[in-house]
Design a protein around this motif. Structure first.
Motif, PDB file in Angstrom:
ATOM      1  N   ASN A   1      11.636  31.111 -21.237  1.00  0.00           N
ATOM      2  CA  ASN A   1      11.372  29.806 -21.843  1.00  0.00           C
ATOM      3  C   ASN A   1      10.308  28.966 -21.129  1.00  0.00           C
ATOM      4  O   ASN A   1      10.608  27.932 -20.529  1.00  0.00           O
ATOM      5  CB  ASN A   1      12.684  29.023 -21.942  1.00  0.00           C
ATOM      6  CG  ASN A   1      13.661  29.652 -22.917  1.00  0.00           C
ATOM      7  OD1 ASN A   1      13.414  30.726 -23.443  1.00  0.00           O
ATOM      8  ND2 ASN A   1      14.761  28.979 -23.169  1.00  0.00           N
TER       9      ASN A   1
ATOM     10  N   THR B   1       8.098  27.537 -25.626  1.00  0.00           N
ATOM     11  CA  THR B   1       8.498  28.683 -26.441  1.00  0.00           C
ATOM     12  C   THR B   1       9.776  29.284 -25.871  1.00  0.00           C
ATOM     13  O   THR B   1      10.014  29.230 -24.663  1.00  0.00           O
ATOM     14  CB  THR B   1       7.399  29.765 -26.483  1.00  0.00           C
ATOM     15  OG1 THR B   1       7.800  30.826 -27.370  1.00  0.00           O
ATOM     16  CG2 THR B   1       7.134  30.373 -25.109  1.00  0.00           C
TER      17      THR B   1
ATOM     18  N   THR C   1      13.653  24.173 -34.544  1.00  0.00           N
ATOM     19  CA  THR C   1      12.681  24.863 -35.401  1.00  0.00           C
ATOM     20  C   THR C   1      13.344  25.692 -36.491  1.00  0.00           C
ATOM     21  O   THR C   1      12.713  26.023 -37.489  1.00  0.00           O
ATOM     22  CB  THR C   1      11.805  25.811 -34.564  1.00  0.00           C
ATOM     23  OG1 THR C   1      12.648  26.829 -33.996  1.00  0.00           O
ATOM     24  CG2 THR C   1      11.076  25.074 -33.448  1.00  0.00           C
TER      25      THR C   1
ATOM     26  N   HIS D   1       8.555  28.331 -31.310  1.00  0.00           N
ATOM     27  CA  HIS D   1       7.633  27.583 -30.450  1.00  0.00           C
ATOM     28  C   HIS D   1       7.728  26.104 -30.818  1.00  0.00           C
ATOM     29  O   HIS D   1       8.068  25.748 -31.950  1.00  0.00           O
ATOM     30  CB  HIS D   1       6.174  28.019 -30.639  1.00  0.00           C
ATOM     31  CG  HIS D   1       5.955  29.489 -30.748  1.00  0.00           C
ATOM     32  ND1 HIS D   1       6.383  30.386 -29.798  1.00  0.00           N
ATOM     33  CD2 HIS D   1       5.327  30.227 -31.710  1.00  0.00           C
ATOM     34  CE1 HIS D   1       6.025  31.615 -30.169  1.00  0.00           C
ATOM     35  NE2 HIS D   1       5.397  31.537 -31.314  1.00  0.00           N
ATOM     36  N   PHE D   2       7.373  25.255 -29.864  1.00  0.00           N
ATOM     37  CA  PHE D   2       7.343  23.814 -30.126  1.00  0.00           C
ATOM     38  C   PHE D   2       6.136  23.224 -29.415  1.00  0.00           C
ATOM     39  O   PHE D   2       5.950  23.447 -28.212  1.00  0.00           O
ATOM     40  CB  PHE D   2       8.629  23.143 -29.625  1.00  0.00           C
ATOM     41  CG  PHE D   2       8.900  21.800 -30.242  1.00  0.00           C
ATOM     42  CD1 PHE D   2       9.592  21.695 -31.438  1.00  0.00           C
ATOM     43  CD2 PHE D   2       8.472  20.637 -29.623  1.00  0.00           C
ATOM     44  CE1 PHE D   2       9.848  20.456 -32.014  1.00  0.00           C
ATOM     45  CE2 PHE D   2       8.715  19.397 -30.189  1.00  0.00           C
ATOM     46  CZ  PHE D   2       9.413  19.306 -31.392  1.00  0.00           C
TER      47      PHE D   2
ATOM     48  N   THR E   1      13.043  24.797 -29.166  1.00  0.00           N
ATOM     49  CA  THR E   1      12.312  25.901 -29.800  1.00  0.00           C
ATOM     50  C   THR E   1      13.179  26.776 -30.694  1.00  0.00           C
ATOM     51  O   THR E   1      12.673  27.387 -31.643  1.00  0.00           O
ATOM     52  CB  THR E   1      11.662  26.800 -28.733  1.00  0.00           C
ATOM     53  OG1 THR E   1      12.693  27.355 -27.895  1.00  0.00           O
ATOM     54  CG2 THR E   1      10.690  26.014 -27.875  1.00  0.00           C
TER      55      THR E   1
END
Length: 361
Positions: free
Chosen positions: A158, A139, A243, A267-268, A239
């Motif tokens: 992060n 994130t 995204t 977020h990922f 992220t």
């Protein structure tokens, strides 16, 4: 410090969130995440976050009733628009959908935009591990780390987290920020009026500081120097850029009263179904053997045990389930004030003489 039952704090969180306007299902998720953080010793991401969430719901900077959109771009890629919902809620829904996709396809990538702070990354690792999935959780966050050689905060802290099931109730959970320390620990130190250790942060002029308030105005030092800064950049790309969320200094800080607009945190998640790679029992046997061999490495003087990531959290949780959760006076005062504001009963502390023998109730 007063001590509280985890269950009563959980029920308080649920009641408070529902009084603010959150539905019951989502309040269960947020309360579970917050109190689990306290139980596992990650107090910076626990119930102390509740007042700022409530405040941002109240001024409409976080959407308490988001219309979360899930779009499958392929059989293994899920794009999620969180509609400015609280990160815990958005990510929980994303993970549930992603788990089903990963079980079908082996690997699933989930890209989330228009979200907010989601608590501990480890919480979502644990959800995946309960389904015998391995996972990677990333994130971004509001600016906290200066790029290596700079003095102004640019990257978020992060976090990067990994989760690996072990076939028992103690998965391997690796959860770390790309800064030397999580920003939440400095926020908590500032709230309690405590100093921070050397090597954590710089003030706004780029000088080392032990003042938590000055650290929040300056920048955190990256983990491992230039290497941590590089990792923060990688997380920012995944992220923020991939995204479609905000990135770098464009991510809004919910603690900043002068900020306006959505935080648009990204977020990922990457979920991997172990059974699609190898026999599950074989994996469990192998990872247990790996951990046992690691723990048997000869220890340096003064070290009694080599622990793997996740062991401390589990031990803290077991202890706090028995002894209760201590709340610093500043956090307790803030929560009592919040309870009065929304006419919600705040739990009674565990009597001191019983604090060491309490069973969660």
């Amino acid at each position: 410090m007063n001590t509280y039952s985890d269950l009563r704090l959980n029920l308080f969180c649920q009641s408070l969130l529902q009084s603010v306007g959150m539905n019951k299902e989502n309040s269960l998720v947020v309360a579970d995440s917050l109190i689990k953080a306290n139980l596992e010793g990650v107090d910076s991401h626990g119930i102390s976050r509740l007042p700022i969430y409530a405040k941002r719901f109240g001024d409409n900077r976080i959407n308490i009733k988001p219309n979360i959109q899930m779009t499958k771009k392929s059989s293994s890629v899920l794009m999620v628009d969180g509609d400015n919902g609280l990160g815990h809620v958005v990510s929980y829904q994303a993970i549930l959908n992603g788990i089903e996709m990963a079980k079908q396809n082996g690997v699933t990538a989930i890209a989330v935009k228009n979200s907010n702070h989601f608590g501990t990354a480890s919480y979502f690792c644990q959800l995946a591990c309960e389904q015998n999935l391995a996972c990677i959780v990333l994130t971004n966050s509001p600016p906290g780390i200066a790029p290596w050689g700079g003095k102004d905060a640019f990257f978020g802290t992060n976090p990067i987290a990994f989760g690996f099931p072990t076939g028992n109730d103690q998965p391997v959970i690796i959860d770390l920020s790309t800064s030397v320390v999580a920003r939440g620990k400095i926020i908590l130190a500032a709230k309690q009026g405590n100093h921070i250790p050397d090597g954590w942060a710089l003030d706004r002029d780029g000088h080392p500081t032990n003042d938590a308030e000055e650290a929040l105005k300056g920048s955190l030092l990256p983990l491992g120097g230039a290497k941590g800064s590089a990792l923060a950049l990688a997380v920012e790309i995944l992220t923020g850029l991939l995204t479609g969320a905000a990135f770098g200094p464009n991510v809004k800080n919910i603690y900043d009263n002068e900020e306006s607009g959505k935080a648009n945190v990204g977020h990922f998640f990457i979920l991997m179904d172990i059974e699609k790679f190898m026999n599950l029992n074989t994996f469990f046997e192998s990872i247990i053997n790996l951990l046992n061999e690691m723990k048997e490495v000869p220890k340096i003087p003064g070290i009694d045990e080599i622990r793997y990531p996740g062991e401390r959290r589990k031990r803290d949780k077991e202890r706090r389930l028995q002894e209760g959760i201590q709340l610093p006076p500043s956090v307790e005062e803030e929560l009592i004030k919040l309870a009065g504001q929304y006419n919600v009963e705040f739990p009674i502390p565990i009597p001191p003489l019983k604090a060491n023998s309490i069973v969660s109730n």
